[in-house]
Structures are given as structure tokens and as C-alpha cells.
Write a protein that holds these residues in place. Sequence first.
Motif, PDB file in Angstrom:
ATOM      1  N   VAL A 275      61.599  38.742 146.973  1.00 10.80           N
ATOM      2  CA  VAL A 275      60.902  39.967 146.575  1.00 10.80           C
ATOM      3  C   VAL A 275      60.797  40.053 145.060  1.00 10.80           C
ATOM      4  O   VAL A 275      59.762  40.446 144.505  1.00 10.80           O
ATOM      5  N   HIS A 276      61.870  39.674 144.383  1.00 12.49           N
ATOM      6  CA  HIS A 276      61.823  39.709 142.913  1.00 12.49           C
ATOM      7  C   HIS A 276      60.809  38.693 142.384  1.00 12.49           C
ATOM      8  O   HIS A 276      60.103  38.985 141.407  1.00 12.49           O
ATOM      9  N   ARG A 277      60.730  37.535 143.002  1.00 11.50           N
ATOM     10  CA  ARG A 277      59.718  36.557 142.604  1.00 11.50           C
ATOM     11  C   ARG A 277      58.316  37.136 142.803  1.00 11.50           C
ATOM     12  O   ARG A 277      57.417  36.935 141.977  1.00 11.50           O
ATOM     13  N   PHE A 278      58.138  37.858 143.905  1.00 14.29           N
ATOM     14  CA  PHE A 278      56.863  38.518 144.187  1.00 14.29           C
ATOM     15  C   PHE A 278      56.483  39.452 143.035  1.00 14.29           C
ATOM     16  O   PHE A 278      55.366  39.395 142.511  1.00 14.29           O
ATOM     17  N   LEU A 279      57.419  40.290 142.613  1.00 22.78           N
ATOM     18  CA  LEU A 279      57.162  41.200 141.497  1.00 22.78           C
ATOM     19  C   LEU A 279      56.911  40.422 140.204  1.00 22.78           C
ATOM     20  O   LEU A 279      56.054  40.793 139.394  1.00 22.78           O
ATOM     21  N   TYR A 280      57.677  39.361 140.003  1.00 25.39           N
ATOM     22  CA  TYR A 280      57.566  38.541 138.800  1.00 25.39           C
ATOM     23  C   TYR A 280      56.151  37.974 138.669  1.00 25.39           C
ATOM     24  O   TYR A 280      55.546  38.015 137.586  1.00 25.39           O
ATOM     25  N   ILE A 281      55.631  37.455 139.767  1.00 23.19           N
ATOM     26  CA  ILE A 281      54.282  36.880 139.757  1.00 23.19           C
ATOM     27  C   ILE A 281      53.237  37.969 139.535  1.00 23.19           C
ATOM     28  O   ILE A 281      52.272  37.782 138.783  1.00 23.19           O
ATOM     29  N   ILE A 282      53.422  39.126 140.205  1.00 29.38           N
ATOM     30  CA  ILE A 282      52.481  40.231 140.039  1.00 29.38           C
ATOM     31  C   ILE A 282      52.419  40.660 138.578  1.00 29.38           C
ATOM     32  O   ILE A 282      51.334  40.901 138.028  1.00 29.38           O
ATOM     33  N   VAL A 283      53.567  40.769 137.926  1.00 29.94           N
ATOM     34  CA  VAL A 283      53.608  41.160 136.513  1.00 29.94           C
ATOM     35  C   VAL A 283      52.909  40.113 135.646  1.00 29.94           C
ATOM     36  O   VAL A 283      52.154  40.460 134.721  1.00 29.94           O
ATOM     37  N   GLU A 284      53.133  38.831 135.940  1.00 28.75           N
ATOM     38  CA  GLU A 284      52.482  37.781 135.153  1.00 28.75           C
ATOM     39  C   GLU A 284      50.968  37.784 135.370  1.00 28.75           C
ATOM     40  O   GLU A 284      50.198  37.559 134.423  1.00 28.75           O
ATOM     41  N   ILE A 285      50.526  38.022 136.609  1.00 28.52           N
ATOM     42  CA  ILE A 285      49.088  38.117 136.868  1.00 28.52           C
ATOM     43  C   ILE A 285      48.505  39.327 136.146  1.00 28.52           C
ATOM     44  O   ILE A 285      47.406  39.257 135.567  1.00 28.52           O
ATOM     45  N   PHE A 286      49.229  40.449 136.170  1.00 29.18           N
ATOM     46  CA  PHE A 286      48.779  41.650 135.458  1.00 29.18           C
ATOM     47  C   PHE A 286      48.625  41.363 133.961  1.00 29.18           C
ATOM     48  O   PHE A 286      47.631  41.772 133.336  1.00 29.18           O
ATOM     49  N   MET A 287      49.595  40.649 133.389  1.00 32.98           N
ATOM     50  CA  MET A 287      49.510  40.297 131.975  1.00 32.98           C
ATOM     51  C   MET A 287      48.321  39.373 131.718  1.00 32.98           C
ATOM     52  O   MET A 287      47.608  39.511 130.709  1.00 32.98           O
ATOM     53  N   GLY A 288      48.095  38.426 132.629  1.00 32.24           N
ATOM     54  CA  GLY A 288      46.966  37.516 132.475  1.00 32.24           C
ATOM     55  C   GLY A 288      45.633  38.235 132.545  1.00 32.24           C
ATOM     56  O   GLY A 288      44.721  37.976 131.753  1.00 32.24           O
ATOM     57  N   LEU A 289      45.497  39.167 133.504  1.00 34.11           N
ATOM     58  CA  LEU A 289      44.257  39.934 133.630  1.00 34.11           C
ATOM     59  C   LEU A 289      44.039  40.845 132.421  1.00 34.11           C
ATOM     60  O   LEU A 289      42.913  41.023 131.961  1.00 34.11           O
ATOM     61  N   THR A 290      45.142  41.402 131.907  1.00 34.95           N
ATOM     62  CA  THR A 290      45.044  42.232 130.696  1.00 34.95           C
ATOM     63  C   THR A 290      44.574  41.385 129.520  1.00 34.95           C
ATOM     64  O   THR A 290      43.738  41.826 128.717  1.00 34.95           O
ATOM     65  N   SER A 291      45.100  40.164 129.432  1.00 37.26           N
ATOM     66  CA  SER A 291      44.692  39.255 128.369  1.00 37.26           C
ATOM     67  C   SER A 291      43.205  38.929 128.470  1.00 37.26           C
ATOM     68  O   SER A 291      42.480  38.945 127.467  1.00 37.26           O
ATOM     69  N   LEU A 292      42.730  38.647 129.685  1.00 39.08           N
ATOM     70  CA  LEU A 292      41.309  38.365 129.881  1.00 39.08           C
ATOM     71  C   LEU A 292      40.451  39.562 129.504  1.00 39.08           C
ATOM     72  O   LEU A 292      39.367  39.408 128.921  1.00 39.08           O
ATOM     73  N   SER A 293      40.926  40.757 129.842  1.00 39.79           N
ATOM     74  CA  SER A 293      40.187  41.974 129.497  1.00 39.79           C
ATOM     75  C   SER A 293      40.081  42.135 127.981  1.00 39.79           C
ATOM     76  O   SER A 293      39.018  42.500 127.456  1.00 39.79           O
ATOM     77  N   LEU A 294      41.177  41.868 127.291  1.00 39.77           N
ATOM     78  CA  LEU A 294      41.161  41.962 125.828  1.00 39.77           C
ATOM     79  C   LEU A 294      40.210  40.934 125.214  1.00 39.77           C
ATOM     80  O   LEU A 294      39.489  41.240 124.253  1.00 39.77           O
ATOM     81  N   LEU A 295      40.208  39.717 125.784  1.00 40.44           N
ATOM     82  CA  LEU A 295      39.292  38.691 125.300  1.00 40.44           C
ATOM     83  C   LEU A 295      37.843  39.092 125.539  1.00 40.44           C
ATOM     84  O   LEU A 295      36.973  38.889 124.684  1.00 40.44           O
ATOM     85  N   PHE A 296      37.574  39.673 126.704  1.00 38.43           N
ATOM     86  CA  PHE A 296      36.214  40.108 127.049  1.00 38.43           C
ATOM     87  C   PHE A 296      35.746  41.210 126.113  1.00 38.43           C
ATOM     88  O   PHE A 296      34.613  41.182 125.610  1.00 38.43           O
ATOM     89  N   LEU A 297      36.620  42.173 125.846  1.00 34.94           N
ATOM     90  CA  LEU A 297      36.269  43.269 124.942  1.00 34.94           C
ATOM     91  C   LEU A 297      36.038  42.750 123.519  1.00 34.94           C
ATOM     92  O   LEU A 297      35.142  43.230 122.810  1.00 34.94           O
ATOM     93  N   ALA A 298      36.869  41.788 123.105  1.00 36.18           N
ATOM     94  CA  ALA A 298      36.707  41.213 121.763  1.00 36.18           C
ATOM     95  C   ALA A 298      35.366  40.501 121.633  1.00 36.18           C
ATOM     96  O   ALA A 298      34.695  40.607 120.597  1.00 36.18           O
ATOM     97  N   ARG A 299      34.961  39.786 122.697  1.00 36.99           N
ATOM     98  CA  ARG A 299      33.674  39.094 122.657  1.00 36.99           C
ATOM     99  C   ARG A 299      32.514  40.085 122.653  1.00 36.99           C
ATOM    100  O   ARG A 299      31.504  39.870 121.966  1.00 36.99           O
ATOM    101  N   LEU A 300      32.643  41.160 123.426  1.00 37.83           N
ATOM    102  CA  LEU A 300      31.604  42.193 123.423  1.00 37.83           C
ATOM    103  C   LEU A 300      31.439  42.790 122.027  1.00 37.83           C
ATOM    104  O   LEU A 300      30.320  42.989 121.547  1.00 37.83           O
ATOM    105  N   LYS A 301      32.566  43.078 121.404  1.00 38.65           N
ATOM    106  CA  LYS A 301      32.541  43.640 120.052  1.00 38.65           C
ATOM    107  C   LYS A 301      31.915  42.659 119.076  1.00 38.65           C
ATOM    108  O   LYS A 301      31.118  43.045 118.203  1.00 38.65           O
ATOM    109  N   TYR A 302      32.265  41.368 119.234  1.00 39.44           N
ATOM    110  CA  TYR A 302      31.723  40.341 118.344  1.00 39.44           C
ATOM    111  C   TYR A 302      30.202  40.240 118.474  1.00 39.44           C
ATOM    112  O   TYR A 302      29.479  40.198 117.477  1.00 39.44           O
ATOM    113  N   HIS A 303      29.724  40.201 119.730  1.00 41.03           N
ATOM    114  CA  HIS A 303      28.281  40.098 119.959  1.00 41.03           C
ATOM    115  C   HIS A 303      27.555  41.359 119.487  1.00 41.03           C
ATOM    116  O   HIS A 303      26.425  41.280 118.992  1.00 41.03           O
TER     117      HIS A 303
END
Length: 315
Positions: A275-303
Motif C-alpha cells: 500500500v505504501h508503494r502504491f502511494l509512493y508511485i501515485i505521489v511520483e506520478i503527481f509530481m511528474g504530471l505537475t512538472s509536465l504542466s509547468l513545462l506546458f505553461l512555460a512553453r505557452l508563455k514563451y510562444h
Amino acid sequence: MKAKSFVTVLKWLWIAAVIIATAFYLIKNWDSMRLFLSSVSLGSLLAASVLLLIGKLLLVILSKWSLQSEGFTFGFSTLFQIVALSQLGKYIPGGVWHFLGRINMYKEQEVSLKKSTRALIIENVWLLSGAVAVGLAFGLLSPQVLTMLAQIGLQTSRNVGLVLAAAITALWFGALMLFDRLYRLRVKKMDTQRVLRVILLQIITWICLSGSFTLLWPQFKLENIPLAICVYSLSWSVGYVAIFAPGGIGIREGMLTWLLSGVMAPSQALALSTVHRFLYIIVEIFMGLTSLSLLFLARLKYHKVNSEDDSSLSN
């Protein structure tokens, strides 16, 4: 231009492969996790997730300090995006993809291969030594560990355990100071303050990561915290060096089950670690998706800025 597009496609394929691999793990182990989840309150799950997230964010600071030791200063947001995306690569078989991903992203930030490799070596020495030292020190502060030691003939009081824990911390400090001196031969003066900061950061990090594990125990008790920090930190370090197991999956859970066999049933320990591994992966995926969102917003701002500049030039 074509080469750059090809690299971009490979990056997205890499991210897709990571998501598929982690999703497969979650689906495969869902039945055992579902039974255990029913015995854990929603509040405990949320609190454990928050502690996991804090611990992972503290590790971003560790990465930041390792780069600073090589003369590079990154903003927290930039480094968070790099770490959050690259860390998902450890779930791809091979054991090196998260390192290669990090090096590639450092290269995009104009960090040379030599410097990025040195920074990763420094970071991993800090990380692994911290997991082992914190785990051993807190184990000697745990009543359960002292009881188990007494059962095998090693009678140890709490005061003796405290002294031994302090000795382990002192040895850890000395080892990091020696590493700092040997690894930076051109620097005549050892950075004592940096080593102390690393030790303090690592202690707080492993308290957070292991605390999230403790919150999932069926009967949460404060006296369980030192034991949880001990078994989780040591199990994490074993899983981390087992490069044949993507993300240490199976190795960490097996170690946790074995180390906890003296205080709970093996089936319960296995469910807890899963169960803890389950949460661990969910948190890492959440961080990854947040990172992608930040990259997407940065590119929008750049364009957007480029579009405004082009329109102003045409006018």
C-alpha cells in the motif's frame, strides 16, 4: 531540425513507457492493496501522501546542493521539473534510465557530462549514506529493536542505544567530511557547514518518508516511529542499489516484510509495504504530471511573448 524533433518524440515515448509500466504494477497488485486499504482511514492515507510529497521535495533540495557543489545554481522550480520527470525512469527495466534522463536534462541546461556525472555521484553518496546511517541510528532508539537484540543475547539499554546512535551519526559525519575532501582534491578547505546541512536535511527527509509509512500501520503508536524509520530507510537503500529491479519494486517490499516479521504477521507487513508503494508511485506520478504542466505553461508563455514581439515588429 529533424534531429531535434526525433529527440522530442523519444522523450514522449519514454514518458509513455514509464506511465504504462507503473500502471501495470498498480493493476497487478490491486487485490492485495484493496483489502488493506479498507482498514486504513482516509485521513491517514492523505497525511501519509503529504509526508511523502514533502520528503520527495526535500530530495529536490539535495539535488540542488549537489549541483551547487559543481558550480551550478538552479531555481527550485527548474530542478523540480527535472527531478520529477527523470525519477519516473527508474520504473523502466535497466536501472539506469532515471540517471540517463537526469544527465540529458542537465545537458539541456548547459551542464557538461563530467559535471552532471560528478553531481549525481555526490547526490547518491549523500542519499545512500543518509538512508543507512539514519536507519541504523533510529533502530538503536527503537524499543522493539532493543528487545529483539536482547532476545539474541545483545542486552542493550536505552542509554547505550542513544550513545551508539550518536556514534553512528558521528561516523556518518566523518565519512561525509572525508568524501568531501577526497572528491574535491583541488579544494584545500573542507565544507563543514555543507556537510552538516546535508545531514540535517537527510534526517528530516527520512523522518518524513518513513513517517508516511508509519501512518499506515493498523494501530498507530508514537513508539513505532523509530522502528518505522529504521526498517523503511534500510529497506529503501537495499531496493535502491538493486538495479535489476525497476524502482526497487519487490526488493524493498521483501525487505520490509522480513524486517517487520518480529512485530507483525508477514501477510500484514507485505500488505502494508504494498500500500505504501502504491502511494509512493501515485505521489511520483503527481509530481511528474505537475512538472509536465509547468513545462506546458512555460512553453505557452514563451510562444505568447514571441507572438507579441513579432506583432510589435510588424506594426
